[in-house]
Design a protein around this motif. Sequence first.
Motif: not given
Length: 389
Positions: A4-5, A7, A11, A282-283, A285-286
């Motif tokens: 998450r932090y 991205q 990652r 995870f958000g 974006s995943y």
Amino acid sequence: MIARYLQPDGRGQYALIVSLVSGAVILGHFTVVNTQIALWKDGALSRVLTANGLLLGIGLGAVAGLAVFAVSPLVFPNRPTLLLAVALAGVPAMAAIVNLRGMLTLQARMALINRSILISGLINCLPLVLLAVLGHFTISAVVIMWTVSAVVPLPLYLRTLRPNLSHATWDLAVRQLGLAGRYHVGHIAQYFLLWSAADILLLNALVSASEAGLYSVAVVVITIARVPADAVIQVVLPQQAGGDMTASAAATARALRLALLCSSGCAFFLAAASPLLVPFVFGASYERSVLPLVILAPGIAAYAIVRLTGQYLIRLDRPLRISGITVVALAVNIALDLVLIPHMGAAGAALSSSIAYSLLAVIEVMWFFRARAASAELKESELQGSGKE
């Protein structure tokens, strides 16, 4: 939190650093664990194997860390040099931990191993929570905490095993290195398969670090399916390493059914839950990590039994054959990666790995059952011969 932090791009960089460091650890421990299994038998060499494991781990780990740092520009051109050096500094301790953990497993001291893993996880995670609250969550902090947590088990193991370096013997060390050398190529290949290191490196090179980050999240989630099988593997190792081949084969067969059932059920559950689970945890974006995760599930379920059968096959003293099978599976994985990744990205890497995992599992399980049948026939003929006498 890391996903998450940082991205997907951050990652991905984190996954690349961890892959390089973990690769150095694999090189550094030199599959000494396999020699411990092969030489264990009644445990008479316990003290010598413990001392040798510590010294070989530290010495070879230092060499491996330097070697990986030297070649890192070839596979990770935009690497953060200082941060990678800090992470690689922990390789000697990590390699020694692998060897000492092997001795503890052979002694069935699973409570200590589990406790050390829990402590390591807490040391890794709790500071990251604090850094997130304070707004200082960076890739440097993540890598440093991962490195620190990875070396924490060493003093715990030293306190329990109390290795006396005077027990170390050069003759046995040379024998271990000679035996381990025949397994090691296969073990390196197994690492690149199991932890998808080859996939991550090729995704970064052929697509982007962001694509590698998406794939690494899929790998992290679906490899949870290996946890039940890993628990079975640890429990059954003393039975596989001790006693005659017939008893070892029987213990392996019982554990094989249980491990496959557990890993398949867990993999199916994770794959089914992933469309909701991955974006929630995870958000958003995943979301693109879901398809690779689902594709990986069958292969991960199959791969969960590879280590279990491998622990029995080690006793057959066919290290080159074991290594050859694993190298072939890795070659299949890389060849498919080169074809599929440019067109399918992370999904292509997942498909190539799933095929390679399944191929490796099928070959090793078939070998195990043939070896088990041969061992049973040999024992029966020996009993018949003794009866005639």
